[in-house]
Scaffold this active site. Structure first.
Site, PDB file in Angstrom:
ATOM      1  N   CYS A   1     -16.575   1.370 -20.134  1.00 10.25           N
ATOM      2  CA  CYS A   1     -17.892   1.342 -19.490  1.00 10.25           C
ATOM      3  C   CYS A   1     -18.708   0.113 -19.884  1.00 10.25           C
ATOM      4  O   CYS A   1     -19.555  -0.354 -19.116  1.00 10.25           O
ATOM      5  CB  CYS A   1     -18.662   2.616 -19.805  1.00 10.25           C
ATOM      6  SG  CYS A   1     -17.854   4.128 -19.222  1.00 10.25           S
TER       7      CYS A   1
ATOM      8  N   CYS B   1     -12.357   1.467 -14.949  1.00  6.02           N
ATOM      9  CA  CYS B   1     -12.742   2.861 -14.723  1.00  6.02           C
ATOM     10  C   CYS B   1     -11.488   3.731 -14.669  1.00  6.02           C
ATOM     11  O   CYS B   1     -11.214   4.417 -13.683  1.00  6.02           O
ATOM     12  CB  CYS B   1     -13.553   2.984 -13.427  1.00  6.02           C
ATOM     13  SG  CYS B   1     -14.402   4.576 -13.252  1.00  6.02           S
TER      14      CYS B   1
ATOM     15  N   CYS C   1     -17.946  -2.639 -17.481  1.00  5.89           N
ATOM     16  CA  CYS C   1     -17.998  -2.286 -16.060  1.00  5.89           C
ATOM     17  C   CYS C   1     -19.234  -2.878 -15.392  1.00  5.89           C
ATOM     18  O   CYS C   1     -20.357  -2.696 -15.884  1.00  5.89           O
ATOM     19  CB  CYS C   1     -18.000  -0.764 -15.897  1.00  5.89           C
ATOM     20  SG  CYS C   1     -18.133  -0.231 -14.173  1.00  5.89           S
TER      21      CYS C   1
ATOM     22  N   GLU D   1       0.823  -1.204   0.000  1.00  6.29           N
ATOM     23  CA  GLU D   1       0.000   0.000   0.000  1.00  6.29           C
ATOM     24  C   GLU D   1       0.865   1.266   0.000  1.00  6.29           C
ATOM     25  O   GLU D   1       0.517   2.261  -0.645  1.00  6.29           O
ATOM     26  CB  GLU D   1      -0.939   0.003   1.204  1.00  6.29           C
ATOM     27  CG  GLU D   1      -2.092  -0.970   1.082  1.00  6.29           C
ATOM     28  CD  GLU D   1      -2.973  -0.666  -0.122  1.00  6.29           C
ATOM     29  OE1 GLU D   1      -3.321   0.513  -0.336  1.00  6.29           O
ATOM     30  OE2 GLU D   1      -3.299  -1.605  -0.866  1.00  6.29           O
TER      31      GLU D   1
ATOM     32  N   CYS E   1     -24.249   4.005 -13.647  1.00  8.28           N
ATOM     33  CA  CYS E   1     -23.245   5.050 -13.421  1.00  8.28           C
ATOM     34  C   CYS E   1     -23.772   6.371 -13.987  1.00  8.28           C
ATOM     35  O   CYS E   1     -24.073   6.478 -15.182  1.00  8.28           O
ATOM     36  CB  CYS E   1     -21.933   4.667 -14.097  1.00  8.28           C
ATOM     37  SG  CYS E   1     -20.673   5.957 -14.041  1.00  8.28           S
TER      38      CYS E   1
END
Length: 351
Positions: free
Chosen positions: A199, A192, A202, A37, A208
């Site tokens: 899209c 995205c 997705c 991370e 969305c």
């Protein structure tokens, strides 16, 4: 799609399309997730992968990282950028060994008290490594939420951030938290994306708002543009007869903090005087190389490299914070990427 459908749709997509092969998703421990991370902050997965693998080979746990000198940590980080991350990892490892017996605390408040760990990074560690219901809000997640909910404004503002945190917390499910956290990050990284989002594929695309309004290229709003100031510095490459280059450790704070670099002065025209003052000798030859432009977050730096050939350098001595580096005869210390490139160029031109 209701808000209650958001997580199930995302989890179903992740089960078949997620990036399960990522190394930090294998043999999961809080330490491995933490390192990943930190490396992934403002850095893409494809860039992080080789660094992460090497880092884990050298420092497989908190104890190994604590025992390592900072030079070794920065050396493995060299080229990844944002070097404060590496310094904070090293500092945090020592705190973890001293205060938590070498185990990352699995508590948000305790994690956020460690150098370099904020709310989102703490949430990622707790959800991915411990299955705790904690929301995250990294760049990928901000983009997904801004588009799905058509959130106006730059996500860096306090107002938009508050709104996004509320949405992030609301969407985070009670179960399968680790999979959900990885899923929403994967969605932002693979479908995205900032430019040309996919899209059609997705799992959230049908509902969305940015897609429905034809605004995927406008959302999230970009950071307000401002002209970056330009700074100029001469970078002095002092080279001995044997080809070794003089390096100094930079101060711990500021740009490239703790890394090794070459001396600097304000103007290339001052290089000869600097050399006389510092070494007691004038260089036997001076070569001015093409300037190099390097962009930081808050300013641009024009680096004017000056190569000075030395006959001797009695007053430039090795010791703590100084060394003569000869390519191929010693392990390269942690170097800023543009300085490392210039050193490689000098080596190539002299061979």
């Amino acid at each position: 799609m209701s808000q209650n459908d958001f997580a199930p749709k995302l989890l179903a997509w992740y089960a078949t399309c997620g990036r399960h092969e990522l190394p930090w998703r294998q043999h999961i421990t809080p330490y491995r997730v933490w390192v990943s991370e930190i490396m992934l902050q403002q850095t893409q997965v494809v860039t992080v992968l080789p660094y992460y693998q090497r880092f884990m080979e050298h420092f497989p746990d908190v104890s190994a990282l604590t025992a390592a000198p900072l030079d070794a940590v920065l050396g493995l980080w060299s080229g990844l950028g944002y070097y404060a991350r590496a310094r904070n990892l090293h500092r945090s490892a020592r705190v973890i060994c001293e205060q938590y017996n070498g185990r990352l605390p699995l508590d948000r408040e305790a994690l956020c008290a460690l150098p370099g760990i904020g709310r989102s990074t703490a949430g990622a560690i707790l959800s991915l490594a411990a299955g705790q219901r904690e929301a995250i809000l990294d760049g990928n997640v901000k983009r997904v939420l801004c588009r799905y909910h058509a959130i106006e404004g730059w996500p860096g503002t306090a107002r938009v951030l508050r709104q996004l945190w509320l949405l992030a917390e609301g969407h985070t499910p009670q179960r399968q938290v680790a999979d959900y956290t990885q899923a929403i990050m994967d969605l932002g990284a693979t479908l995205c994306t900032r430019h040309q989002p996919d899209c059609e594929r997705c799992p959230l695309g049908a509902n969305c708002l940015a897609r429905a309004e034809g605004r995927t290229q406008q959302l999230p709003a970009s950071r307000p543009r401002r002209k970056l100031p330009l700074r100029n510095k001469a970078f002095l490459f002092l080279r001995r007869k044997d080809g070794a280059i003089f390096l100094q450790r930079r101060p711990p704070a500021g740009i490239w903090g703790g890394l090794w670099s070459v001396p600097e002065c304000a103007l290339a025209a001052e290089a000869e005087g600097w050399c006389l003052e510092q070494t007691g000798h004038t260089p036997v030859a001076i070569h001015r190389l093409e300037p190099v432009l390097h962009t930081f977050t808050h300013f641009k730096l024009e680096m004017a490299p000056v190569l000075m050939e030395l006959g001797s350098a009695s007053r430039v001595m090795e010791g703590e914070g100084a060394l003569w580096y000869k390519h191929g005869q010693m392990r390269a210390p942690g170097l800023p990427t543009p300085v490392a490139r210039l050193l490689a160029q000098l080596q190539e031109n002299s061979s």
